[in-house]
Enzyme design. Structure first.
Site, PDB file in Angstrom:
ATOM      1  N   GLY B 228       0.826  -1.209   0.000  1.00  0.00           N
ATOM      2  CA  GLY B 228       0.000   0.000   0.000  1.00  0.00           C
ATOM      3  C   GLY B 228       0.852   1.246   0.000  1.00  0.00           C
ATOM      4  N   TYR B 229       1.403   1.550  -1.125  1.00  0.00           N
ATOM      5  CA  TYR B 229       2.277   2.724  -1.244  1.00  0.00           C
ATOM      6  C   TYR B 229       1.607   3.818  -2.077  1.00  0.00           C
ATOM      7  CZ  TYR B 229       6.688   1.000   0.748  1.00  0.00           C
ATOM      8  OH  TYR B 229       7.671   0.576   1.582  1.00  0.00           O
ATOM      9  N   SER B 230       1.458   3.545  -3.387  1.00  0.00           N
ATOM     10  CA  SER B 230       0.978   4.571  -4.315  1.00  0.00           C
ATOM     11  C   SER B 230      -0.435   5.006  -3.978  1.00  0.00           C
ATOM     12  CB  SER B 230       0.988   4.032  -5.750  1.00  0.00           C
ATOM     13  OG  SER B 230       2.290   3.734  -6.150  1.00  0.00           O
ATOM     14  N   GLU B 345      18.283  -4.642  -2.074  1.00  0.00           N
ATOM     15  CA  GLU B 345      18.779  -5.383  -3.216  1.00  0.00           C
ATOM     16  C   GLU B 345      17.703  -6.269  -3.833  1.00  0.00           C
ATOM     17  OE1 GLU B 345      21.442  -9.248  -3.943  1.00  0.00           O
ATOM     18  OE2 GLU B 345      21.652  -8.173  -2.061  1.00  0.00           O
ATOM     19  N   ASN B 486      11.055   4.905 -15.439  1.00  0.00           N
ATOM     20  CA  ASN B 486      12.386   4.987 -16.035  1.00  0.00           C
ATOM     21  C   ASN B 486      12.912   6.424 -16.057  1.00  0.00           C
ATOM     22  OD1 ASN B 486      11.982   2.295 -16.270  1.00  0.00           O
ATOM     23  ND2 ASN B 486      12.555   2.149 -18.442  1.00  0.00           N
ATOM     24  N   GLU B 487      11.988   7.372 -16.021  1.00  0.00           N
ATOM     25  CA  GLU B 487      12.427   8.770 -15.929  1.00  0.00           C
ATOM     26  C   GLU B 487      13.002   9.059 -14.541  1.00  0.00           C
ATOM     27  OE1 GLU B 487       9.581   7.796 -17.428  1.00  0.00           O
ATOM     28  OE2 GLU B 487      10.442   8.174 -19.408  1.00  0.00           O
TER      29      GLU B 487
END
Lengths: 377, 500
Positions: B228-230, B345, B486-487
């Site tokens: 539950g992050y975004s 990692e 990727n940005e």
């Protein structure tokens, strides 16, 4: 698994680094290019003294026993300094051909001289019609008594204007693209019938168009068996291909460093241009290209030094050269773009690095050629 | 002085020296523990001062000609370098160790481990699962859990955990070998949310009680976790999240909503970043909270993606009461913990083994696909070039990963290099999706997602799994967006590596 350099490789690397830093700044290089010889005899003597000229030769031949990884280490540093001395053409190409194909007498006469810096060789293998295929040889070699008579025209002979001995590929039998029938001959650059049209390359080296008109050499000038030189010539070109790929990795490193530094100092709209995300992402992409190029060159060097078969080695070299070529265009073009106007001037080293990597992409076949070769092997 | 004689003339019965059969091997031999002094006059190479562990006792007489030449060369390096400040202690001429340094070889132990992993996968990875993976049929929760329990039984469920918690305690290279072999046969790695993501945070910042309560069930796959992050307005800018947790006695009352919650429909627990302080800098008011998905007030709304499947959800919290005992570490320190988790990692981030499988499959399909002009797509010049380019990129990526791994193996922290692996790996996977679509041609037109679900009994559309090509292409656009777009990765490179 261990990607760190041995103590000896580190020494080699540091010794070239120091030379480039202390003796080979951009302006000194420019002065060397302007001389008639186009390289520094003083530097060449130092290369000999430092032992660099022995690196490609085996210990049996009195050399350092350098492997592909050792060459990679050196060439990368040469790339950063954009060296114009004929190391690639003389030591790596000419020297290795003599070492791999020559008989004891030929080796004894030439290798010590090359290692001492007293003899410069060049390899004339390309022709106008051959493009990057070293098996496409129209230059003819016809036996005449104890001699062989050579006729033909060689193109893009790197280091030819400086060479005392030119190693010429010529066809003794077979059709124009047959592997069988190709021989290599040691030709005195001053022999009757040899004419060299010298020029400076786009990246500041000396090269020449070599025409052979009824050049008579003794049969003892042949390296190896008659008509049987193609495989070794191909392997030596592959090794040289790896060497220029490594050289490009070094040069691209310089391009990235210089571009990042410049973007931190160049101000527009009241701020350093390196703060603009549009440019930051492009430099991040340059970094990615540099890292991938370095990774695949390390891979190829390790495979060249391994026991894998000739096809695997050729594939490894082609995959590396193709990938490096792709990186070269991206990194070279972006470096110039981010520098702006100053990037297209003759006065800044960045433009010259761009020219060097462009030539390196071309050498022994560009990205497209090696992609095709990789797919066909 | 021996000149053309044998390379070695031993004195004092040197059995070790007898093994050295070439001039070259003198330098390949481990000479480092010895101080070797060359005396060209006497043509004697002597090993002075026997050192414990040295493998060459006594004296060796050597045909010195080749060695002298070589030492002269070495001496030139050394002498030149001795003149410079960093090398002023090189007094010996000939002590260089000629070991082959740069190599990608596994050690004997690592090779044995690789064989063990292969044998395990050959015997224990269920055939019906492999078939489904090959046919691109989605695995059910039970199948995934079943496979993870097999891994648990073998003791291999938690490659990134230390042994004390029941992990493998593997080296980075062992982890690499494990995930490579798994990827090559298409065996799914354990779902990351429990074992890879929340567990390291609990280990590092949880109380003893929390460790006892949560870790064993993660290891045994008894409990399914989700993330539950975004939030709808906190994507790449995660720290601007708004879901609130207000302290009320021994509980927190949570309100707000989370999104992109992968497999929330299977989950028993969710780990959340929640705001516990609105008055400070946004990063400083965030806490790390574990929430039981069965808590009253939680609702799940599936989000259907472009491939027609709802693998992600939106999660709504409406006055959800959470015991304060479920707080990890200190209140308002959650951002720090989350960053540790984000940089933790991750093995196999580049996806090279999976890429190799996909490349092999592309080549196979190309050879079976008509080009419409009497040949196959395997003969198509453009497609061949694309295949070659992908293969070369995989090689470059693999060695970039190995170089990172080698750095990890000598104790360096995983650096921003992993951003390269993420960017290149995801772009390459997306490229292969494009190529799959190109090969499928008209056969990727049918939009029948349910035929790639467990238990589909209708009529199959499109030969083989060709109708999955477009679905996968659509779905995998997520690759360059999730896990730090990727940005964002490029931002990391330009800041952390290039110093911009």
């Amino acid at each position: 698994m261990d990607f760190s350099y041995s103590e000896e490789q580190q020494m080699l690397q540091e010794s070239v680094q120091k030379f480039v830093m202390q003796k080979y700044d951009f302006y000194t290089r420019g002065d060397i290019i302007k001389t008639e010889a186009g390289y520094s005899a003083e530097n060449w003597a130092m290369f000999a003294e430092l032992g660099w000229l022995t690196v490609p030769f085996t210990e049996e031949d009195g050399g350092f026993g350098g492997k592909a990884v050792d060459l990679m280490v050196m060439m990368e540093e040469f790339g950063k300094g954009m060296l114009v001395e004929p190391y690639l053409s003389c030591a790596i190409m000419g020297g290795t051909l003599i070492a791999d194909l020559g008989n004891e007498e030929q080796k004894g006469a030439l290798i010590p001289q090359i290692m001492e810096g007293a003899m410069i060789t060049a390899v004339a293998y390309a022709e106008q019609g051959s493009r990057f295929n070293s098996n496409n040889v129209s230059t003819s070699a016809v036996a005449s008594g104890d001699d062989v008579v050579l006729n033909g025209a060689k193109t893009a002979v790197l280091g030819a204007p400086n060479a005392q001995t030119i190693i010429v590929s010529a066809r003794e039998s077979g059709a124009a693209t047959d592997a069988d029938g190709i021989s290599l001959f040691l030709v005195d650059a001053n022999a009757a019938g040899v004419s060299i049209k010298a020029y400076t390359t786009i990246d500041g080296r000396k090269a020449g168009e070599v025409t052979l008109t009824d050049v008579r050499v003794p049969a003892t000038a042949r390296l190896g068996a008659a008509g049987g030189a193609a495989a070794v010539l191909g392997a030596v070109i592959d090794r040289a291909t790896l060497a220029v790929a490594a050289e490009a990795v070094g040069a691209m490193d310089s391009l990235l460093t210089k571009t990042v530094e410049y973007s931190k100092t160049r101000k527009q709209f009241g701020t350093a241009i390196g703060t603009f995300q549009a440019l930051q992402h492009r430099m991040a992409d340059m970094f990615i290209q540099c890292q991938l190029a370095r990774s695949i060159v390390v891979r190829a060097a390790m495979i060249l030094d391994s026991d894998e078969d000739a096809v695997s080695k050729a594939r490894a070299v082609s995959s590396a050269k193709s990938r490096v070529g792709k990186a070269i265009r991206k990194v070279g073009q972006e470096a110039v773009q981010i520098h702006g106007g100053i990037g297209v001037t003759d006065e800044l080293d960045v433009g010259h690095l761009f020219k060097r990597v462009t030539a390196l992409d071309l050498m022994f076949g560009n990205a497209e050629y090696h992609l095709q070769r990789f797919a066909s092997l | 002085m021996p000149s053309d004689g044998p390379i070695f003339e031993t004195m004092g019965g040197l059995s070790a020296a007898e093994k050295l059969s070439s001039k070259r091997s003198i330098f390949a031999y481990q000479l480092t523990p010895l101080v070797l002094v060359l005396n060209p006059e006497k043509a004697v190479l002597s090993a002075e001062d026997r050192v414990p562990g040295a493998r060459l006792p006594g004296r060796i007489e050597v045909n010195c000609e080749a060695i002298r030449r070589l030492c002269t060369i070495r001496a030139k390096f050394n002498v030149r370098l001795a003149n410079s400040h960093s090398y002023d202690t090189h007094t010996t001429l000939c002590h260089r160790n000629r070991r082959q340094t740069v190599n990608a070889d596994f050690t004997a132990e690592e090779l044995a481990f690789q064989a063990e992993v292969r044998e395990f996968l050959a015997n224990e990875f269920p055939a019906e699962l492999k078939q489904k993976v090959d046919k691109r049929i989605r695995l059910s929760k039970d199948e995934i859990v079943g496979w993870q329990k097999i891994l648990y039984k073998k003791g291999w469920m938690a490659p990134n955990w230390p042994k004390e918690y029941g992990g493998t305690g593997w080296t980075p290279t062992q982890k690499y070998i494990f995930s490579t072999e798994m990827g090559l046969v298409g065996a799914p790695e354990p779902t990351p949310f429990g074992v890879t993501m929340v567990a390291p945070v609990i280990m590092a910042y949880g109380t003893e009680e929390q460790k006892q309560r949560f870790l064993p069930d993660i290891l045994e796959s008894n409990v399914w976790w989700c993330q539950g992050y975004s939030e709808p307005n906190a994507g790449s800018d995660l720290a601007s999240l708004k879901t609130m947790a207000v302290r009320d006695g021994d509980d927190y009352i949570v309100n707000g909503n989370k999104t992109w919650n992968t497999y929330g429909q299977y989950a028993d627990w969710i780990f959340c970043l929640v705001r516990t302080d609105n008055s400070v800098k946004k990063q400083e008011g965030i806490s790390f909270l574990l929430i039981d998905m069965k808590s009253p007030g939680i609702t799940l709304k599936p989000i259907v993606l472009l491939d027609g499947h709802a693998e992600v959800n939106e999660v709504f919290f409406d006055d959800v009461r959470v015991p304060a005992a479920n707080l990890i570490g200190e209140e308002n320190k959650g951002w720090t913990y989350a960053k540790v988790l984000l940089t933790h990692e991750r093995t196999n981030i580049a996806g090279v083994p999976r890429g190799k499988r996909r490349l092999a499959s592309l080549k196979r399909i190309a050879a079976e696909t008509d080009d419409g002009f009497g040949g196959t797509m395997a003969d198509n010049a453009d497609f061949k070039a694309q295949l070659a380019e992908v293969e070369i990129e995989l090689q470059a990526l693999e060695y970039a990963e190995l170089r990172t791994l080698a750095a990890l193996s000598v104790g360096k922290a995983p650096g921003p290099e992993s951003s390269i692996l993420k960017i290149v790996g995801t772009e390459l996977a997306q490229k292969m999706d494009e190529m799959t679509v190109e090969l499928a041609g008209y056969n990727c037109l049918p939009f029948v997602p349910e035929q790639f679900e467990e238990g589909f009994e209708g009529e199959q559309m499109g030969p083989g799994s060709s109708a999955a090509a477009a679905l996968s292409y659509f779905n995998n656009r997520k690759l360059s967006i999730f896990g730090g777009s990727n940005e964002v990765q490029r931002n990391i490179i330009s800041k952390a590596v290039l110093g911009l």
